[in-house]
Design an enzyme around this catalytic site. Structure first.
Site, PDB file in Angstrom:
ATOM      1  N   THR A 173     -36.134   0.925 -13.262  1.00  0.00           N
ATOM      2  CA  THR A 173     -37.024  -0.013 -12.568  1.00  0.00           C
ATOM      3  C   THR A 173     -38.323   0.669 -12.161  1.00  0.00           C
ATOM      4  O   THR A 173     -38.354   1.883 -12.005  1.00  0.00           O
ATOM      5  CB  THR A 173     -36.256  -0.479 -11.302  1.00  0.00           C
ATOM      6  OG1 THR A 173     -35.140  -1.259 -11.712  1.00  0.00           O
ATOM      7  CG2 THR A 173     -37.104  -1.282 -10.349  1.00  0.00           C
ATOM      8  N   ASP A 204     -31.330  -6.911  -7.326  1.00  0.00           N
ATOM      9  CA  ASP A 204     -32.070  -6.656  -6.083  1.00  0.00           C
ATOM     10  C   ASP A 204     -33.576  -6.832  -6.217  1.00  0.00           C
ATOM     11  O   ASP A 204     -34.248  -7.216  -5.259  1.00  0.00           O
ATOM     12  CB  ASP A 204     -31.791  -5.217  -5.617  1.00  0.00           C
ATOM     13  CG  ASP A 204     -32.200  -4.187  -6.657  1.00  0.00           C
ATOM     14  OD1 ASP A 204     -31.824  -4.359  -7.831  1.00  0.00           O
ATOM     15  OD2 ASP A 204     -32.907  -3.229  -6.309  1.00  0.00           O
ATOM     16  N   HIS A 226     -28.644   0.829  -8.223  1.00  0.00           N
ATOM     17  CA  HIS A 226     -27.642  -0.187  -8.544  1.00  0.00           C
ATOM     18  C   HIS A 226     -27.876  -1.448  -7.724  1.00  0.00           C
ATOM     19  O   HIS A 226     -27.536  -1.528  -6.534  1.00  0.00           O
ATOM     20  CB  HIS A 226     -26.223   0.353  -8.315  1.00  0.00           C
ATOM     21  CG  HIS A 226     -25.186  -0.609  -8.770  1.00  0.00           C
ATOM     22  ND1 HIS A 226     -24.319  -1.233  -7.914  1.00  0.00           N
ATOM     23  CD2 HIS A 226     -24.917  -1.089 -10.011  1.00  0.00           C
ATOM     24  CE1 HIS A 226     -23.548  -2.056  -8.618  1.00  0.00           C
ATOM     25  NE2 HIS A 226     -23.888  -1.969  -9.881  1.00  0.00           N
ATOM     26  N   GLY A 227     -28.468  -2.463  -8.379  1.00  0.00           N
ATOM     27  CA  GLY A 227     -28.964  -3.631  -7.669  1.00  0.00           C
ATOM     28  C   GLY A 227     -27.927  -4.407  -6.892  1.00  0.00           C
ATOM     29  O   GLY A 227     -28.201  -4.907  -5.791  1.00  0.00           O
TER      30      GLY A 227
HETATM   31  N1  GLY Z   1     -32.237  -2.167  -9.508  1.00  0.00           N
HETATM   32  C1  GLY Z   1     -32.334  -2.934 -10.661  1.00  0.00           C
HETATM   33  C2  GLY Z   1     -31.198  -3.785 -10.900  1.00  0.00           C
HETATM   34  O1  GLY Z   1     -30.078  -3.496 -10.517  1.00  0.00           O
HETATM   35  O2  GLY Z   1     -31.380  -4.810 -11.469  1.00  0.00           O
END
Ligand code: GLY
Ligand code: GLY
Length: 316
Positions: A173, A204, A226-227
């Protein structure tokens, strides 16, 4: 008067050593682009949008072109932008075929009464704003498809935006935060999501309080990692709340990431700027590329405890 700063990240995770240099090149360039925009009369929103646009267009990052694909092999992106002055926000979830999601998120913020548009509705809104819709598949790269195939063979659950197996297609990201001389702050975050994600999964990065938060009374935060875990912990807002209680931008960033990781067993990273221009950078993953410009100083790093500094002579 506050000393203006533009601070960016290029994703937290197990970034393969082979990709370290391109990530550093990308984040340092993006920080300089955002800073230049801010100092040439742009607002903090203009600055974070410009920095993120650059990384969306760079195949080295998991946003815009170069995004990770979902289980059906399609790019579905999330993005969010927030203005600390009035808490105005614009977010997109499961967005397809748009070259620069963060610029469309800005239009959601400025031209609609809503904070979040998803899927078909987001495409319909893009058309209404004359934002070009790319032919389906334009944003899909061979590297992303290869990463998906590799992931499918290996199995398991999607647990990081950058593969734990040093997957070359898993690349992180992007996000930016900025403060201007008056203490106005803004944030922008954009992503293709996580490898192995289900069709329609929104992470997220589309959610205010999780992937992005900005409030002129305190500061601005962009998160990565980890979203699904970041959403549960409301990581961006948790960092802002700790700052409100008196923690520094750095301590608040580190403490909340560590607490989240300890409690929920997944990693994340964040960049934070306070309304006084203090910087916070933290990650519980192996690596996270970050960079910021303040005056003619360019600061950057990707490893834990790494903080490089260069003087930008040609631009002084
Ligand atoms: N942080 C990016 C996602 O989990 O989509
Ligand atoms: N986009 C509407 C708002 O931020 O209130």
């Amino acid at each position: 008067m506050i000393e203006p700063v533009v601070l960016v990240h290029g994703g937290a995770g197990n970034i393969p050593t082979t990709r370290v240099q391109e990530k550093i090149d990308g984040v340092t360039k993006a920080a300089k682009i955002g800073y230049k925009r801010l100092l040439s009369g742009g607002s903090v929103i203009d600055a974070v949008e410009a920095a993120v646009n650059f990384m969306e267009d760079d195949i080295a990052f998991n946003a815009g072109y170069g995004s990770i694909v979902n289980l059906d092999g399609q790019v579905e992106m999330d993005a969010s932008i927030m203005d600390g002055k009035n808490l105005q926000s614009g977010c997109l979830g499961a967005l397809k075929d748009i070259k620069n999601p963060i610029s469309l998120a800005r239009l959601v913020m400025e031209k609609t009464p809503h904070c979040l548009l998803v899927g078909e509705g987001a495409t319909k809104f893009a058309k209404s704003q004359n934002v070009p819709i790319l032919p389906p598949g334009t944003l899909v790269t061979p590297v992303a498809l290869e990463a998906l195939e590799k992931w499918k063979k290996k199995g398991g659950i999607a647990n990081t935006e950058i593969g734990p197996d040093q997957n070359p297609g898993s690349v992180g990201t992007v996000g930016a935060v900025a403060v201007d001389r008056y203490g106005h702050v803004a944030v922008a975050t954009s992503t293709g999501g996580i490898n192995g994600k289900m069709v329609g999964r929104v992470g997220d990065t589309a959610i205010i309080g999780a992937g992005s938060y900005a409030d002129d009374n305190i500061g601005a935060v962009s998160t990565t990692g980890h979203g699904d875990t970041i959403i549960k912990y409301c990581l961006a807002h948790a960092i802002i709340k700790s700052m409100e209680k008196g923690l520094s931008a750095q301590d608040s960033t580190t403490k909340n990431i560590d607490t989240m990781t300890e409690r929920l067993k997944n990693t994340a990273g964040a960049i934070t700027i306070s309304n006084k221009g203090e910087v916070g950078i933290g990650f519980s993953s192996a690596r996270m590329a970050w960079a910021y410009q303040k005056k003619n100083e360019l600061h950057y790093g990707i490893e834990h405890d790494q903080h490089c500094k260069e003087l930008i002579e040609e631009e002084c």
